[in-house]
Design an enzyme around this catalytic site. Structure first.
Site, PDB file in Angstrom:
ATOM      1  N   LYS A 100       4.065   2.120  -2.504  1.00  0.00           N
ATOM      2  CA  LYS A 100       4.441   3.323  -3.269  1.00  0.00           C
ATOM      3  C   LYS A 100       5.907   3.615  -2.909  1.00  0.00           C
ATOM      4  CE  LYS A 100      -0.087   5.301  -1.783  1.00  0.00           C
ATOM      5  NZ  LYS A 100      -1.127   4.715  -2.553  1.00  0.00           N
ATOM      6  N   HIS A 130      -7.633  -5.620   0.259  1.00  0.00           N
ATOM      7  CA  HIS A 130      -6.414  -4.823   0.344  1.00  0.00           C
ATOM      8  C   HIS A 130      -5.592  -5.319   1.544  1.00  0.00           C
ATOM      9  CE1 HIS A 130      -4.089  -1.151  -0.199  1.00  0.00           C
ATOM     10  NE2 HIS A 130      -4.166  -0.927   1.107  1.00  0.00           N
ATOM     11  N   SER A 166       0.817  -1.211   0.000  1.00  0.00           N
ATOM     12  CA  SER A 166       0.000   0.000   0.000  1.00  0.00           C
ATOM     13  C   SER A 166       0.858   1.272   0.000  1.00  0.00           C
ATOM     14  CB  SER A 166      -0.956  -0.061   1.184  1.00  0.00           C
ATOM     15  OG  SER A 166      -2.046   0.763   0.917  1.00  0.00           O
ATOM     16  N   TRP A 210     -10.184   0.544  -4.774  1.00  0.00           N
ATOM     17  CA  TRP A 210      -9.591   1.844  -4.420  1.00  0.00           C
ATOM     18  C   TRP A 210      -8.183   1.981  -5.018  1.00  0.00           C
ATOM     19  CZ3 TRP A 210     -11.230   6.330  -3.043  1.00  0.00           C
ATOM     20  CH2 TRP A 210     -10.464   7.229  -2.278  1.00  0.00           C
TER      21      TRP A 210
HETATM   22  C1  GTR Z   1      -5.392   4.436   2.024  1.00  0.00           C
HETATM   23  C2  GTR Z   1      -4.839   5.306   0.928  1.00  0.00           C
HETATM   24  C3  GTR Z   1      -4.107   4.445  -0.067  1.00  0.00           C
HETATM   25  C4  GTR Z   1      -3.203   3.420   0.581  1.00  0.00           C
HETATM   26  C5  GTR Z   1      -3.744   2.878   1.884  1.00  0.00           C
HETATM   27  C6  GTR Z   1      -2.737   2.148   2.773  1.00  0.00           C
HETATM   28  O1  GTR Z   1      -6.114   5.162   2.946  1.00  0.00           O
HETATM   29  O2  GTR Z   1      -5.887   5.990   0.331  1.00  0.00           O
HETATM   30  O3  GTR Z   1      -3.408   5.265  -0.973  1.00  0.00           O
HETATM   31  O4  GTR Z   1      -1.941   3.910   0.761  1.00  0.00           O
HETATM   32  O5  GTR Z   1      -4.302   3.842   2.666  1.00  0.00           O
HETATM   33  O6  GTR Z   1      -1.588   2.544   2.889  1.00  0.00           O
HETATM   34  O7  GTR Z   1      -3.154   1.161   3.378  1.00  0.00           O
END
Ligand code: GTR
Length: 394
Positions: free
Chosen positions: A237, A375, A233, A324
């Site tokens: 990045k 996720h 996540s 997302w």
């Molecule tokens: C979310 C965000 C994502 C992702 C995620 C995470 O809230 O919108 O870009 O980075 O968090 O890190 O779990």
């Protein structure tokens, strides 16, 4: 890690060029290296993640604790303080590595979300002063709460070391106007916040991952030529950006990294540039705000980020219920970066259409899978990363 300002040989050619959200196809490796790569790197440095300052603080390492009886005797555990001059608390590095190894072992470097002590219930893991405490834990068991994301026995059993640091030891994940964490150490006289083209928190985290690499280079039991950087996540990045900034990472893995990670921004699916900059104003550099609801103005989409890692192998992964993060956008990015791998004589992504869940593609130097579920980073994901890494490291 130093990012030297680039003199672009054909600035006019570059200025007219828009790479967009398309396959990155160029005439030759020479043209990629001379013209397009520098332009794309400059773009990500100055417009997306921000530049890492060149002046570096002094960094030293101190072994705090070591045992060869960790994980029921299967692993050696090491805890190292990465002391950064000027930073009030150390970056605590936790390593598990195979207890019985013939020679140096390869490693996965991976930042964690809530503190080293959350990756395993091992009672000896030192809890960082910066880790969430009491109320902030929101009912999580303080030790081992993120264990499902860290299948240590499988990773160590496969012959790899795992080296992890807590993101909050490098830079807190809050919009504090860059007053805490490592940013203030880099301010020049009179400066109190990063300039519009200077690093945000993702850049700072990537810098922290490079300090782990600095330590691994000194540790004789680790093969510093076989180190992969992995992240989930926001930390996915970060792993991609860390691999761009630091060529010592021989392989990179982005797990469900989404917007500002592997996913293409111009599709505007799921999280968009405007949304991410609003929710997390500290992640990117200030210049990135120019692209809020204005994705078409980006010089290149996120496939450019993956291409910057070429020819080193990259693995991108998605999850079916992670709209997302735009799974298709993550896949397309991997696909569109692939022609650059081919310029280096490597196979990029070996498939040209989105695969079925649990049908990984690891034949090329760009790997991809989509996993059923949410996720997250799971045992299934890790087993694919091990398989992919084995191709290059074993
Ligand atoms: C979310 C965000 C994502 C992702 C995620 C995470 O809230 O919108 O870009 O980075 O968090 O890190 O779990």
């Amino acid at each position: 890690m130093l990012m030297v300002a680039v003199v672009l040989p054909s600035m006019s050619v570059v200025a007219q060029q828009k790479y967009g959200a398309k396959p990155l196809e160029f005439e030759s490796l020479k043209e990629w290296k001379k013209v397009h790569r520098p332009a794309i790197l400059e773009f990500f440095q100055s417009e997306v993640y921000g530049r890492t300052p060149e002046k570096q603080p002094k960094v030293s390492f101190e072994m705090l604790e070591q045992s060869d009886k960790a994980l029921g005797g299967k692993a050696v555990r090491k805890q190292v303080a990465i002391n950064v001059e000027g930073l009030p608390t150390p970056i605590l590095l936790l390593i598990y590595q195979p207890a019985e190894a013939k020679g140096k072992v390869p490693a996965f470097v991976c930042m964690n979300f809530k503190g080293n002590h959350q990756i395993n219930p091992d009672p000896v893991i030192i809890i960082s002063e910066n880790a969430p405490k009491g109320e902030e834990l929101k009912g999580d068991a303080p030790r081992g709460a993120a264990m499902s994301r860290w299948p240590l026995e499988e990773i160590v059993g496969a012959g790899y070391a795992v080296a992890t640091i807590y993101r909050g030891d490098v830079d807190p994940d809050v919009d504090d106007n860059f007053q805490n964490g490592i940013h203030p150490l880099f301010y020049t006289e009179g400066q109190s916040v990063p300039a519009a083209d200077e690093w945000g928190t993702i850049g700072a985290w990537a810098w922290g991952l490079s300090r782990v690499m600095d330590y691994l280079e000194k540790d004789k039991s680790i093969d510093n030529k076989r180190v992969a950087v992995v992240g989930h996540s926001r930390l996915g990045k970060t792993s991609l950006w860390a691999a761009v900034c630091d060529k010592r990472f021989a392989l990179a893995v982005s797990n469900d990294s989404g917007c500002g990670g592997a996913a293409l921004s111009m599709r505007k699916m799921g999280e968009t540039v405007a949304k991410i900059n609003k929710s997390f104003p500290h992640w990117f550099c200030d210049n990135y705000n120019k692209y809020n609801d204005n994705e078409e103005a980006l010089l290149v989409d996120q496939q450019g980020l993956i291409a910057l890692i070429a020819p080193r192998p990259v693995y991108v992964a998605s999850a079916t219920e992670d709209a997302w993060a735009d799974p298709e956008g993550e896949f397309l990015s991997a696909l569109y970066a692939s022609p650059v791998y081919e310029l280096y004589g490597k196979k990029g992504l070996a498939i040209s259409a989105m695969p079925q869940p649990e049908k990984p593609s690891i034949e090329g130097s760009v790997g991809y899978h989509i996993r059923t579920g949410k996720h997250d980073i799971t045992l299934y994901d890790w087993l694919q990363y091990i398989k992919f890494a084995n191709k290059y490291f074993k």
